[in-house]
Design a protein around this motif. Structure first.
Motif, PDB file in Angstrom:
ATOM      1  N   VAL A 177     -19.137  42.819   9.872  1.00 56.55           N
ATOM      2  CA  VAL A 177     -17.905  43.369   9.296  1.00 56.55           C
ATOM      3  C   VAL A 177     -17.995  44.886   9.233  1.00 56.55           C
ATOM      4  CG1 VAL A 177     -16.423  43.409   7.261  1.00 56.55           C
ATOM      5  CG2 VAL A 177     -17.506  41.273   7.974  1.00 56.55           C
ATOM      6  N   THR A 178     -19.156  45.367   8.771  1.00 59.20           N
ATOM      7  CA  THR A 178     -19.362  46.813   8.688  1.00 59.20           C
ATOM      8  C   THR A 178     -19.327  47.444  10.071  1.00 59.20           C
ATOM      9  OG1 THR A 178     -20.752  46.469   6.744  1.00 59.20           O
ATOM     10  CG2 THR A 178     -20.911  48.612   7.838  1.00 59.20           C
ATOM     11  N   ALA A 179     -19.970  46.793  11.043  1.00 55.47           N
ATOM     12  CA  ALA A 179     -19.995  47.324  12.406  1.00 55.47           C
ATOM     13  C   ALA A 179     -18.593  47.365  13.007  1.00 55.47           C
ATOM     14  CB  ALA A 179     -20.925  46.467  13.273  1.00 55.47           C
ATOM     15  N   ALA A 180     -17.797  46.308  12.745  1.00 51.59           N
ATOM     16  CA  ALA A 180     -16.424  46.277  13.269  1.00 51.59           C
ATOM     17  C   ALA A 180     -15.580  47.386  12.652  1.00 51.59           C
ATOM     18  CB  ALA A 180     -15.808  44.909  12.984  1.00 51.59           C
ATOM     19  N   ALA A 181     -15.758  47.614  11.341  1.00 50.50           N
ATOM     20  CA  ALA A 181     -14.999  48.663  10.661  1.00 50.50           C
ATOM     21  C   ALA A 181     -15.364  50.042  11.207  1.00 50.50           C
ATOM     22  CB  ALA A 181     -15.258  48.596   9.156  1.00 50.50           C
ATOM     23  N   GLU A 182     -16.648  50.257  11.456  1.00 48.87           N
ATOM     24  CA  GLU A 182     -17.079  51.543  11.986  1.00 48.87           C
ATOM     25  C   GLU A 182     -16.575  51.747  13.420  1.00 48.87           C
ATOM     26  OE1 GLU A 182     -21.291  51.551  11.556  1.00 48.87           O
ATOM     27  OE2 GLU A 182     -21.243  52.070   9.414  1.00 48.87           O
ATOM     28  N   ALA A 183     -16.559  50.652  14.207  1.00 47.45           N
ATOM     29  CA  ALA A 183     -16.048  50.744  15.584  1.00 47.45           C
ATOM     30  C   ALA A 183     -14.552  51.065  15.587  1.00 47.45           C
ATOM     31  CB  ALA A 183     -16.325  49.436  16.317  1.00 47.45           C
ATOM     32  N   LYS A 184     -13.820  50.447  14.654  1.00 49.36           N
ATOM     33  CA  LYS A 184     -12.383  50.703  14.558  1.00 49.36           C
ATOM     34  C   LYS A 184     -12.115  52.149  14.156  1.00 49.36           C
ATOM     35  CE  LYS A 184      -8.203  49.041  12.245  1.00 49.36           C
ATOM     36  NZ  LYS A 184      -7.660  48.097  11.242  1.00 49.36           N
ATOM     37  N   LYS A 185     -12.903  52.637  13.205  1.00 46.57           N
ATOM     38  CA  LYS A 185     -12.743  54.017  12.744  1.00 46.57           C
ATOM     39  C   LYS A 185     -13.041  54.987  13.892  1.00 46.57           C
ATOM     40  CE  LYS A 185     -14.307  54.917   8.676  1.00 46.57           C
ATOM     41  NZ  LYS A 185     -15.248  55.233   7.549  1.00 46.57           N
ATOM     42  N   ALA A 186     -14.094  54.671  14.661  1.00 46.69           N
ATOM     43  CA  ALA A 186     -14.458  55.540  15.785  1.00 46.69           C
ATOM     44  C   ALA A 186     -13.366  55.542  16.851  1.00 46.69           C
ATOM     45  CB  ALA A 186     -15.790  55.071  16.372  1.00 46.69           C
ATOM     46  N   ALA A 187     -12.705  54.376  17.041  1.00 41.58           N
ATOM     47  CA  ALA A 187     -11.653  54.284  18.052  1.00 41.58           C
ATOM     48  C   ALA A 187     -10.411  55.059  17.629  1.00 41.58           C
ATOM     49  CB  ALA A 187     -11.304  52.831  18.315  1.00 41.58           C
ATOM     50  N   GLU A 188     -10.139  55.081  16.313  1.00 48.11           N
ATOM     51  CA  GLU A 188      -8.949  55.769  15.809  1.00 48.11           C
ATOM     52  C   GLU A 188      -9.129  57.280  15.708  1.00 48.11           C
ATOM     53  OE1 GLU A 188      -8.216  53.825  12.152  1.00 48.11           O
ATOM     54  OE2 GLU A 188      -7.197  52.097  13.057  1.00 48.11           O
ATOM     55  N   LYS A 189     -10.381  57.714  15.633  1.00 44.90           N
ATOM     56  CA  LYS A 189     -10.640  59.142  15.433  1.00 44.90           C
ATOM     57  C   LYS A 189     -10.087  60.031  16.547  1.00 44.90           C
ATOM     58  CE  LYS A 189     -14.334  62.147  13.807  1.00 44.90           C
ATOM     59  NZ  LYS A 189     -15.764  62.253  13.464  1.00 44.90           N
ATOM     60  N   PRO A 190     -10.254  59.709  17.863  1.00 39.81           N
ATOM     61  CA  PRO A 190      -9.682  60.558  18.918  1.00 39.81           C
ATOM     62  C   PRO A 190      -8.160  60.660  18.869  1.00 39.81           C
ATOM     63  CG  PRO A 190     -11.349  59.069  19.797  1.00 39.81           C
ATOM     64  CD  PRO A 190     -11.069  58.625  18.407  1.00 39.81           C
ATOM     65  N   LYS A 191      -7.513  59.531  18.464  1.00 41.32           N
ATOM     66  CA  LYS A 191      -6.051  59.538  18.367  1.00 41.32           C
ATOM     67  C   LYS A 191      -5.599  60.546  17.322  1.00 41.32           C
ATOM     68  CE  LYS A 191      -5.600  54.683  19.718  1.00 41.32           C
ATOM     69  NZ  LYS A 191      -5.137  53.346  19.278  1.00 41.32           N
ATOM     70  N   ALA A 192      -6.297  60.535  16.180  1.00 43.99           N
ATOM     71  CA  ALA A 192      -5.922  61.448  15.103  1.00 43.99           C
ATOM     72  C   ALA A 192      -6.139  62.903  15.533  1.00 43.99           C
ATOM     73  CB  ALA A 192      -6.733  61.130  13.847  1.00 43.99           C
TER      74      ALA A 192
END
Length: 463
Positions: free
Chosen positions: A445-460
């Protein structure tokens, strides 16, 4: 830790000698006469003669230990290790379980570190071996043995089953003989609940470099114990050593091979290596060298006793036995602790000190439920008992010897319940890694959350 201007009596070690010596000193000491400080990495004392029964489930592990703070309410109890001692400055270096090391001044010193397992440079031993010096190891052995039965019952692979159902014990003294006797008893009972496992499928092996087992109870009872274990289909290899046990592949010096997941090491003890950093006189085998009054040679403020001390046996020496030393057992440790405590008080007050003299009262050993040996000495006469009577004497002696009435009552209650209720044969192997299941649930769960955050960071960043 409190600071005080009163003299400090520092007790290094909270085992049998440390606990009883501290109790004796506190009992004999006047109010405010001194501060007693006990330092040990564990907050409890372990009654080691009960470890085989704890491993077999006959006694609750909690009843084998005595909490130091509860038994010594008037003493300072520090959880940590005394790593070194400066005798010139009378200062001990203490390394607590957490936090930075610090120095602790003292006026009088009691060395009661006990002993550690004596091992040899055998390939694979460090990775595969299981000791029997602490209650943690006894619990771990019990869980491990039952876990091996679970594994064997859950597979049809003969090689896996054979390795899981082979149990090797090294050392034929009290610890080794009692442990293999108790564990074999437990495993035999457990087979009732495993449809694919019979006692004949299991292999128990006892190895010792000596030519006999249980030397403490004498040759006659030792021979009876040897024959008794053999009748229970326990292989006994005497005058034999272990050459290697890499990956559980046990090779003995007599050519016997045993593939096993369970290698229990009880081949003797040696003084704690930390003694070399205490600046006190040591004997040829690393024990603290003490006089008959338990005072360390060359000092007037340091005492030692128990497994870490070389205590002269004044009774045997008076009978003409040269270089006789007290054996490292609970019988002597208890009595030495009382004499030591009295001598610390006498030394502090400037009075003469008494010598430790004790003639052995014999020895007892248990080899499983209703099976044991006992050699009791009455003057020059020795009475020997075996079988059920020896087992009763074994339990009676140790039941009364375990410290505090609280523990005595709990142990006898365990034994009484065991007469009417069946032995528990459940393995709690998860106790070895209690967080593993939670980690497996939380990590993805933690790994998935971190992967999602990393994926959203370039968009922001792009917006």
């Amino acid at each position: 830790m409190s600071t005080t201007e009163r003299p400090r009596i520092l007790v290094v070690g909270g085992g049998y000698v440390g606990l009883y010596a501290a109790r004796r000193i506190l009992k004999k000491m006047r109010y405010g006469e001194a501060t007693v400080t006990v330092v040990d990495p564990r907050s409890y004392m372990t009654y080691q003669p009960f470890l085989p029964e704890a491993a077999a489930g006959s006694i609750s592990p909690r009843h084998v230990v005595v909490p130091l703070r509860r038994v010594l309410p008037k003493a300072e109890v520090l959880t940590g290790r005394v790593t070194s001692i400066d005798q010139d400055r009378k200062v001990a270096s203490v390394s607590p379980t957490v936090g930075a090391p610090y120095e602790l001044p003292f006026d009088y010193l009691v060395v009661a570190l006990g002993a550690v397992s004596r091992t040899f440079p055998i390939p694979g031993l460090a990775e595969q071996g299981i000791g029997m010096k602490g209650v943690e190891e006894a619990i771990g052995l019990r869980n491990h043995v039952l876990e091996q039965l679970d594994k064997a019952d859950s597979t049809t692979d003969e090689e896996i089953r054979r390795k899981a159902l082979t149990f090797v014990f090294v050392g034929g003294g009290f610890a080794g003989a009692e442990t293999i006797g108790e564990v074999e008893d437990m495993a035999r009972d457990a087979t009732k609940y495993y449809p694919t496992i019979k006692r004949e499928d299991m292999r128990f092996v006892l190895v010792d470099v000596a030519d006999k087992i249980l030397p403490e109870v004498g040759p006659k009872l030792g021979e009876w114990g040897l024959e008794h274990l053999k009748k229970r289909d326990i292989e006994v290899h005497l005058k034999t050593s272990v050459n290697s046990c890499v990956d559980g592949h046990v090779e003995l010096s007599n050519g016997v091979i045993a593939d096993s997941n369970t290698i229990v090491w009880t081949a003797g003890v040696k003084p704690n290596p930390a003694l070399a950093r205490y600046g006190i006189a040591l004997g040829p085998r690393g024990h603290v060298d003490v006089d008959g009054n338990l005072q360390v040679r060359g000092t007037d403020y340091v005492w030692a006793a128990g497994d870490n001390a070389q205590v002269p046996d004044l009774v045997l020496r008076a009978q003409g036995v040269e270089n006789a030393w007290c054996p490292p057992n609970a019988q002597h440790a208890l009595r030495q602790a009382k004499v030591l405590g009295d001598n610390v008080i006498s030394g502090m007050r400037g009075f003469p000190q008494g010598e430790y003299k004790h003639a052995s009262k014999g020895a007892v050993a248990g080899l499983g439920l209703h099976k044991g040996v006992a050699a009791l000495k009455f003057g020059k006469m020795t009475l020997r008992f075996k079988g059920r009577i020896g087992w009763y004497l074994h339990r009676g002696y140790h039941g009364m010897a375990v410290p505090t009435w609280n523990r005595k009552i709990r142990v006898f209650a365990d034994w009484t319940l065991g007469m009417f209720l069946k032995r528990e044969v459940v393995s709690l192997g998860a106790m070895e890694n209690p967080r593993e299941e939670f980690y497996e649930a939380a990590a993805p769960v933690t790994a998935a959350a971190e992967a999602k955050k990393a994926a959203e960071k370039p968009k922001a960043t792009a917006s």
